[in-house]
Write a protein that holds these residues in place. Structure first.
Motif, mmCIF file in Angstrom:
data_model
loop_
_atom_site.group_PDB
_atom_site.id
_atom_site.type_symbol
_atom_site.label_atom_id
_atom_site.label_comp_id
_atom_site.label_asym_id
_atom_site.label_seq_id
_atom_site.Cartn_x
_atom_site.Cartn_y
_atom_site.Cartn_z
ATOM 1 N N GLU A 1 23.598 9.949 17.274
ATOM 2 C CA GLU A 1 23.395 9.390 18.601
ATOM 3 C C GLU A 1 22.452 8.190 18.549
ATOM 4 O O GLU A 1 22.694 7.166 19.191
ATOM 5 C CB GLU A 1 22.839 10.463 19.533
ATOM 6 C CG GLU A 1 22.609 9.988 20.960
ATOM 7 C CD GLU A 1 22.049 11.075 21.850
ATOM 8 O OE1 GLU A 1 21.751 10.782 23.017
ATOM 9 O OE2 GLU A 1 21.911 12.226 21.374
ATOM 10 N N ALA A 2 21.382 8.324 17.753
ATOM 11 C CA ALA A 2 20.449 7.208 17.607
ATOM 12 C C ALA A 2 21.127 6.031 16.902
ATOM 13 O O ALA A 2 20.923 4.871 17.282
ATOM 14 C CB ALA A 2 19.215 7.660 16.829
ATOM 15 N N SER B 1 23.372 4.240 19.339
ATOM 16 C CA SER B 1 22.586 3.493 20.324
ATOM 17 C C SER B 1 22.039 2.200 19.731
ATOM 18 O O SER B 1 22.036 1.156 20.385
ATOM 19 C CB SER B 1 21.447 4.370 20.849
ATOM 20 O OG SER B 1 21.949 5.534 21.489
ATOM 21 N N ILE B 2 21.568 2.261 18.486
ATOM 22 C CA ILE B 2 21.038 1.057 17.844
ATOM 23 C C ILE B 2 22.150 0.069 17.547
ATOM 24 O O ILE B 2 22.020 -1.132 17.802
ATOM 25 C CB ILE B 2 20.285 1.439 16.557
ATOM 26 C CG1 ILE B 2 19.051 2.274 16.890
ATOM 27 C CG2 ILE B 2 19.890 0.190 15.768
ATOM 28 C CD1 ILE B 2 18.347 2.829 15.679
ATOM 29 N N ARG B 3 23.252 0.555 17.006
ATOM 30 C CA ARG B 3 24.356 -0.328 16.628
ATOM 31 C C ARG B 3 24.961 -1.026 17.834
ATOM 32 O O ARG B 3 25.190 -2.239 17.820
ATOM 33 C CB ARG B 3 25.439 0.463 15.906
ATOM 34 C CG ARG B 3 26.649 -0.388 15.486
ATOM 35 C CD ARG B 3 27.793 0.490 15.004
ATOM 36 N NE ARG B 3 28.936 -0.304 14.631
ATOM 37 C CZ ARG B 3 29.851 -0.762 15.464
ATOM 38 N NH1 ARG B 3 29.729 -0.515 16.776
ATOM 39 N NH2 ARG B 3 30.889 -1.473 15.030
ATOM 40 N N ASN B 4 25.230 -0.286 18.886
ATOM 41 C CA ASN B 4 25.856 -0.862 20.074
ATOM 42 C C ASN B 4 24.852 -1.498 21.025
ATOM 43 O O ASN B 4 25.256 -2.142 21.989
ATOM 44 C CB ASN B 4 26.646 0.213 20.832
ATOM 45 C CG ASN B 4 27.797 0.758 20.016
ATOM 46 O OD1 ASN B 4 28.271 0.111 19.087
ATOM 47 N ND2 ASN B 4 28.242 1.958 20.346
ATOM 48 N N ALA C 1 28.094 1.695 -1.051
ATOM 49 C CA ALA C 1 27.771 3.021 -0.526
ATOM 50 C C ALA C 1 28.695 3.405 0.630
ATOM 51 O O ALA C 1 29.009 4.586 0.817
ATOM 52 C CB ALA C 1 26.320 3.062 -0.063
ATOM 53 N N LEU C 2 29.134 2.407 1.404
ATOM 54 C CA LEU C 2 30.043 2.698 2.509
ATOM 55 C C LEU C 2 31.472 2.938 2.023
ATOM 56 O O LEU C 2 32.207 3.739 2.606
ATOM 57 C CB LEU C 2 30.025 1.539 3.509
ATOM 58 C CG LEU C 2 28.721 1.346 4.289
ATOM 59 C CD1 LEU C 2 28.775 0.073 5.114
ATOM 60 C CD2 LEU C 2 28.441 2.541 5.188
ATOM 61 N N MET C 3 31.879 2.247 0.953
ATOM 62 C CA MET C 3 33.222 2.458 0.415
ATOM 63 C C MET C 3 33.333 3.782 -0.328
ATOM 64 O O MET C 3 34.403 4.386 -0.389
ATOM 65 C CB MET C 3 33.609 1.309 -0.522
ATOM 66 C CG MET C 3 33.964 0.027 0.190
ATOM 67 S SD MET C 3 34.757 -1.181 -0.912
ATOM 68 C CE MET C 3 33.383 -1.596 -1.980
ATOM 69 N N PHE C 4 32.232 4.233 -0.915
ATOM 70 C CA PHE C 4 32.206 5.510 -1.630
ATOM 71 C C PHE C 4 31.134 6.385 -0.996
ATOM 72 O O PHE C 4 30.039 6.562 -1.543
ATOM 73 C CB PHE C 4 31.927 5.279 -3.112
ATOM 74 C CG PHE C 4 32.928 4.373 -3.767
ATOM 75 C CD1 PHE C 4 34.155 4.860 -4.182
ATOM 76 C CD2 PHE C 4 32.650 3.018 -3.940
ATOM 77 C CE1 PHE C 4 35.083 4.018 -4.779
ATOM 78 C CE2 PHE C 4 33.576 2.175 -4.528
ATOM 79 C CZ PHE C 4 34.806 2.676 -4.950
ATOM 80 N N PRO C 5 31.437 6.928 0.195
ATOM 81 C CA PRO C 5 30.398 7.611 0.990
ATOM 82 C C PRO C 5 29.892 8.894 0.339
ATOM 83 O O PRO C 5 30.595 9.549 -0.437
ATOM 84 C CB PRO C 5 31.121 7.908 2.310
ATOM 85 C CG PRO C 5 32.572 7.954 1.942
ATOM 86 C CD PRO C 5 32.748 6.962 0.843
ATOM 87 N N PHE C 6 28.655 9.217 0.662
ATOM 88 C CA PHE C 6 28.009 10.479 0.278
ATOM 89 C C PHE C 6 27.840 10.605 -1.237
ATOM 90 O O PHE C 6 27.755 11.710 -1.762
ATOM 91 C CB PHE C 6 28.795 11.681 0.820
ATOM 92 C CG PHE C 6 29.230 11.520 2.242
ATOM 93 C CD1 PHE C 6 28.310 11.302 3.253
ATOM 94 C CD2 PHE C 6 30.581 11.553 2.582
ATOM 95 C CE1 PHE C 6 28.708 11.137 4.561
ATOM 96 C CE2 PHE C 6 30.986 11.381 3.890
ATOM 97 C CZ PHE C 6 30.053 11.172 4.877
ATOM 98 N N GLN D 1 24.252 7.317 5.020
ATOM 99 C CA GLN D 1 25.383 6.503 5.468
ATOM 100 C C GLN D 1 25.044 5.711 6.723
ATOM 101 O O GLN D 1 25.444 4.549 6.855
ATOM 102 C CB GLN D 1 26.601 7.393 5.729
ATOM 103 C CG GLN D 1 27.236 7.946 4.471
ATOM 104 C CD GLN D 1 27.667 6.849 3.515
ATOM 105 O OE1 GLN D 1 26.993 6.540 2.535
ATOM 106 N NE2 GLN D 1 28.788 6.213 3.788
ATOM 107 N N GLN D 2 24.320 6.318 7.638
ATOM 108 C CA GLN D 2 23.953 5.614 8.859
ATOM 109 C C GLN D 2 23.019 4.454 8.561
ATOM 110 O O GLN D 2 23.183 3.350 9.110
ATOM 111 C CB GLN D 2 23.304 6.606 9.842
ATOM 112 C CG GLN D 2 24.305 7.581 10.440
ATOM 113 C CD GLN D 2 23.666 8.858 10.940
ATOM 114 O OE1 GLN D 2 22.474 9.085 10.778
ATOM 115 N NE2 GLN D 2 24.470 9.712 11.550
#
Length: 382
Positions: A97-98, A101-104, A272-277, A307-308
């Motif tokens: 949720e945070a 909120s930050i991204r948008n 890191a985003l293409m190969f998450p976690f 990831q966030q």
């Protein structure tokens, strides 16, 4: 006889009244909550020994707090799971949720201001300064500025970044800007194609980044000539004032290191985003920062938190890079006469080279050619 009947009747009625009162009293005692009320009248010694299911007696929280408990649950501490999907080890993760909120909210807003501000500043600079011309006019000679392999590395990096930038901006702003113009279907198709382009061209961007670093890092190390160039602002704001420079001046060096450092950081977060976690860049980085500066940044992060943070940082670095590249594109095309030839044909006008890179020209006299003749035959310098 009448007296005996009266006495018998009264006795029976009395027993019925007693029985009724006893029945009502039993019902009242059996009602929920009445036992709890009675428990409050028990001696304290009895209360302390009463079974409580492991909780503190007397409905007290003791050393625990519901607020602290749920804060810990909502923080998204990573547990252990045996299945491949490691994010399943996080029970509740309210940082989503945070993140949204930050991204948008502030991130999208400030990013739009940065992009718009860069374009406005470049427009004002062009309106005030105009196009930077070759002071002595074009000559009939050229000098080799960049070889084919250098131009290949530059354009691979440039083209891939432009596509990455456009597709990334579509993810951030497309639904608000593009979708109302072209409709849901077209927007969905463009976004899907853009996703594949973004994922696969990222490797071309990384390869181009490595190429230009290997080819140009030795020419972009700071030296004494950079101080004078910076003090005179490279002659960008005044005519007939071009401080001496080698192959790359101080302004180009700033662009180079911004691209290298920003591109490296962008590549790490993108990977890191293409190969998450699979990565823990932020936890490790926070640990080093804490060790160096004595801060208390969190060093235990769940895979979802990683990831966030990766996504937010990727956006920040992408906007920074777009602003830098916009300035680079401007000065290399519309802003300066003769600059585009350096990456267009690899040959630049000799007068242009003398004005902007005089020290470099002195070191490469053998690369001077006749502009309209055979460029393979070296010509003496003026």
């Amino acid at each position: 006889m009448d007296g005996n009947r009266i006495k018998t009747f009264d006795l029976n009625a009395l027993w019925r009244a007693v029985a009724l009162v006893g029945f009502l009293l039993a019902i009242v005692l059996a009602l929920p909550g009445h036992g709890n009320a009675q428990q409050g009248l028990a001696p304290k010694a009895v209360q302390s020994e009463a079974p409580t299911g492991g909780a503190v007696p007397g409905e007290a929280l003791g050393l625990t707090s519901d607020t602290d408990y749920w804060r810990a649950v909502r923080s998204g501490v990573q547990g252990n799971v045996s299945i491949p999907d490691k994010k399943a080890g996080t029970l509740i993760q309210s940082e989503g949720e945070a993140w949204r909120s930050i991204r948008n909210g502030p991130l999208s807003l400030y990013a739009s201001w940065a992009l718009l501000g860069t374009i406005v500043l470049l427009g004002l600079f062009y309106a005030i300064r105009g196009r930077i011309r070759i002071e002595h006019g074009p000559s009939d000679k050229t000098i080799t500025r960049f070889k084919a392999v250098e131009r290949f590395g530059h354009w691979m990096l440039a083209v891939s970044f432009i596509i990455l930038g456009l597709t990334g901006l579509n993810v951030l702003y497309g639904r608000y800007v593009l979708k109302p113009l072209i409709g849901d279907g077209a927007f969905g198709f463009i976004t899907q194609v853009g996703k594949y382009l973004h994922n696969y061209l990222a490797f071309a961007f990384m390869a181009g980044l490595v190429m230009i670093f290997v080819m140009w890092v030795k020419h972009n190390l700071p030296d004494r000539t950079d101080v004078k160039w910076l003090l005179q602002a490279g002659g960008l704001f005044s005519k007939n004032l071009h401080p001496p420079a080698k192959k790359f001046n101080a302004g180009q060096k700033l662009i180079f290191w911004s691209v290298i450092i920003g591109g490296f950081s962008l590549s790490l977060s993108g990977w890191a985003l293409m190969f998450p976690f699979t990565t823990h860049f932020f936890a490790g980085t926070f640990g080093k920062i804490n060790m160096l500066f004595g801060t208390e940044l969190p060093t235990v992060l769940s895979v979802l938190q990683e990831q966030q943070l990766n996504q937010l940082w990727h956006t920040v670095m992408a906007i920074f890079m777009v602003c830098v590249i916009l300035a680079h594109i401007y000065i290399g095309s519309l802003g300066m006469e003769g600059a585009f030839d350096a990456m267009g044909t690899g040959e630049v006008d000799l007068n242009w080279a003398k004005e902007h890179h005089s020290l470099w020209v002195e070191e490469h006299q053998g690369d001077i050619h006749q502009g309209s003749g055979d460029r393979g035959t070296p010509q003496p310098a003026e």
